[in-house]
Design a protein around this motif. Structure first.
Motif, PDB file in Angstrom:
ATOM      1  N   VAL A  64       0.867  -1.168   0.000  1.00 24.05           N
ATOM      2  CA  VAL A  64       0.000   0.000   0.000  1.00 24.05           C
ATOM      3  C   VAL A  64       0.905   1.221   0.000  1.00 24.05           C
ATOM      4  O   VAL A  64       1.798   1.347   0.837  1.00 24.05           O
ATOM      5  CB  VAL A  64      -0.931   0.023   1.236  1.00 24.05           C
ATOM      6  CG1 VAL A  64      -1.762   1.292   1.259  1.00 24.05           C
ATOM      7  CG2 VAL A  64      -1.826  -1.207   1.250  1.00 24.05           C
ATOM      8  N   ARG A  65       0.661   2.116  -0.953  1.00 28.43           N
ATOM      9  CA  ARG A  65       1.443   3.347  -1.075  1.00 28.43           C
ATOM     10  C   ARG A  65       0.460   4.503  -1.165  1.00 28.43           C
ATOM     11  O   ARG A  65      -0.533   4.436  -1.886  1.00 28.43           O
ATOM     12  CB  ARG A  65       2.312   3.295  -2.318  1.00 28.43           C
ATOM     13  CG  ARG A  65       3.181   4.515  -2.544  1.00 28.43           C
ATOM     14  CD  ARG A  65       3.983   4.410  -3.825  1.00 28.43           C
ATOM     15  NE  ARG A  65       4.748   3.184  -3.934  1.00 28.43           N
ATOM     16  CZ  ARG A  65       5.984   3.014  -3.457  1.00 28.43           C
ATOM     17  NH1 ARG A  65       6.574   4.001  -2.840  1.00 28.43           N
ATOM     18  NH2 ARG A  65       6.609   1.869  -3.610  1.00 28.43           N
ATOM     19  N   ALA A  66       0.732   5.554  -0.395  1.00 28.28           N
ATOM     20  CA  ALA A  66      -0.126   6.734  -0.406  1.00 28.28           C
ATOM     21  C   ALA A  66       0.737   7.977  -0.231  1.00 28.28           C
ATOM     22  O   ALA A  66       1.855   7.896   0.285  1.00 28.28           O
ATOM     23  CB  ALA A  66      -1.161   6.647   0.708  1.00 28.28           C
ATOM     24  N   GLU A  67       0.193   9.110  -0.650  1.00 21.66           N
ATOM     25  CA  GLU A  67       0.950  10.365  -0.557  1.00 21.66           C
ATOM     26  C   GLU A  67       0.086  11.451   0.063  1.00 21.66           C
ATOM     27  O   GLU A  67      -1.067  11.636  -0.301  1.00 21.66           O
ATOM     28  CB  GLU A  67       1.422  10.801  -1.945  1.00 21.66           C
ATOM     29  CG  GLU A  67       2.301  12.018  -1.920  1.00 21.66           C
ATOM     30  CD  GLU A  67       2.819  12.397  -3.293  1.00 21.66           C
ATOM     31  OE1 GLU A  67       3.517  13.422  -3.385  1.00 21.66           O
ATOM     32  OE2 GLU A  67       2.520  11.688  -4.274  1.00 21.66           O
ATOM     33  N   ARG A  68       0.672  12.145   1.019  1.00 22.10           N
ATOM     34  CA  ARG A  68       0.019  13.318   1.619  1.00 22.10           C
ATOM     35  C   ARG A  68       0.871  14.538   1.246  1.00 22.10           C
ATOM     36  O   ARG A  68       2.068  14.567   1.491  1.00 22.10           O
ATOM     37  CB  ARG A  68      -0.071  13.193   3.138  1.00 22.10           C
ATOM     38  CG  ARG A  68      -0.843  14.376   3.737  1.00 22.10           C
ATOM     39  CD  ARG A  68      -0.892  14.348   5.256  1.00 22.10           C
ATOM     40  NE  ARG A  68      -1.528  13.161   5.766  1.00 22.10           N
ATOM     41  CZ  ARG A  68      -1.023  12.408   6.741  1.00 22.10           C
ATOM     42  NH1 ARG A  68       0.126  12.705   7.298  1.00 22.10           N
ATOM     43  NH2 ARG A  68      -1.670  11.348   7.172  1.00 22.10           N
ATOM     44  N   ARG A  69       0.222  15.527   0.633  1.00 21.27           N
ATOM     45  CA  ARG A  69       0.938  16.722   0.165  1.00 21.27           C
ATOM     46  C   ARG A  69       0.549  17.947   0.983  1.00 21.27           C
ATOM     47  O   ARG A  69      -0.578  18.063   1.446  1.00 21.27           O
ATOM     48  CB  ARG A  69       0.595  16.983  -1.301  1.00 21.27           C
ATOM     49  CG  ARG A  69       0.967  15.849  -2.212  1.00 21.27           C
ATOM     50  CD  ARG A  69       0.590  16.156  -3.654  1.00 21.27           C
ATOM     51  NE  ARG A  69       0.835  15.007  -4.488  1.00 21.27           N
ATOM     52  CZ  ARG A  69      -0.050  14.468  -5.292  1.00 21.27           C
ATOM     53  NH1 ARG A  69      -1.255  14.986  -5.401  1.00 21.27           N
ATOM     54  NH2 ARG A  69       0.248  13.407  -6.011  1.00 21.27           N
ATOM     55  N   ARG A  70       1.471  18.846   1.115  1.00 23.68           N
ATOM     56  CA  ARG A  70       1.192  20.131   1.786  1.00 23.68           C
ATOM     57  C   ARG A  70       0.425  21.022   0.818  1.00 23.68           C
ATOM     58  O   ARG A  70       0.628  20.957  -0.400  1.00 23.68           O
ATOM     59  CB  ARG A  70       2.485  20.833   2.154  1.00 23.68           C
ATOM     60  CG  ARG A  70       3.277  20.107   3.201  1.00 23.68           C
ATOM     61  CD  ARG A  70       4.133  21.074   4.004  1.00 23.68           C
ATOM     62  NE  ARG A  70       5.026  20.355   4.887  1.00 23.68           N
ATOM     63  CZ  ARG A  70       4.659  19.805   6.031  1.00 23.68           C
ATOM     64  NH1 ARG A  70       3.423  19.886   6.420  1.00 23.68           N
ATOM     65  NH2 ARG A  70       5.522  19.165   6.785  1.00 23.68           N
ATOM     66  N   PRO A  71      -0.449  21.844   1.351  1.00 22.87           N
ATOM     67  CA  PRO A  71      -1.118  22.822   0.485  1.00 22.87           C
ATOM     68  C   PRO A  71      -0.076  23.734  -0.164  1.00 22.87           C
ATOM     69  O   PRO A  71       0.899  24.118   0.477  1.00 22.87           O
ATOM     70  CB  PRO A  71      -2.011  23.609   1.433  1.00 22.87           C
ATOM     71  CG  PRO A  71      -2.093  22.805   2.680  1.00 22.87           C
ATOM     72  CD  PRO A  71      -0.874  21.945   2.727  1.00 22.87           C
ATOM     73  N   SER A  72      -0.280  24.033  -1.427  1.00 20.30           N
ATOM     74  CA  SER A  72       0.675  24.905  -2.115  1.00 20.30           C
ATOM     75  C   SER A  72      -0.084  25.887  -2.995  1.00 20.30           C
ATOM     76  O   SER A  72      -1.239  25.682  -3.321  1.00 20.30           O
ATOM     77  CB  SER A  72       1.646  24.075  -2.957  1.00 20.30           C
ATOM     78  OG  SER A  72       0.928  23.341  -3.921  1.00 20.30           O
TER      79      SER A  72
END
Length: 141
Positions: A64-72
């Motif tokens: 399982v791979r997931a990504e959490r990104r910062r607001p930009s």
């Protein structure tokens, strides 16, 4: 249902959970359990866009791979950054008793839940016993 092969994996998992690394942020927490004829794995992924979640099975290894990104953007000013960001990966070694071809996945309220049926060959089954006319057990090979 879930096979563990490395006795030090739990120590590594706890260290990654609390400290993480720049290349690999803290891992995603997991609950795994069997309920009847299904095995469940629930991963905590709050704040993760469902489109960034990738789930694959290869030779009974679930990844399982997931990504959490910062607001930009132009008007975004970062005031505090305490939540781990980046790509999260978790691997589980599944036993042969699970039917990974029928795996189902759902994402709701920040939790990715996988439902994997137990394979027919792993379910309990009744064995018939035959007896000859003299009342002795008879085994047919």
């Amino acid at each position: 249902m879930l096979m563990r092969t490395d006795p030090f994996r739990e120590i590594d998992r706890l260290a990654e959970q609390f400290f993480g690394t720049a290349a690999r942020p803290a891992t995603m927490p997991l609950d795994a359990y069997r309920d009847g004829d299904h095995f469940y794995a629930a991963f905590d992924l709050p704040g993760v866009d469902p489109d960034t979640i990738d789930c694959t099975v290869e030779r009974n290894v679930l990844t399982v791979r997931a990504e959490r990104r910062r607001p930009s953007g132009d008007g975004v000013e970062l005031v505090a950054a305490e939540r781990p960001m980046g790509t999260f990966t978790r691997r589980l070694f599944l036993g042969d008793t699970l039917d990974t071809d029928k795996l189902e996945a759902g994402y709701e309220h920040g939790v990715l839940t996988l439902r994997i049926p137990v394979a027919e060959r792993a379910k309990p089954r009744r064995v018939t016993i035959s007896a000859n006319s003299e009342g002795r057990r008879q085994i047919n090979a």
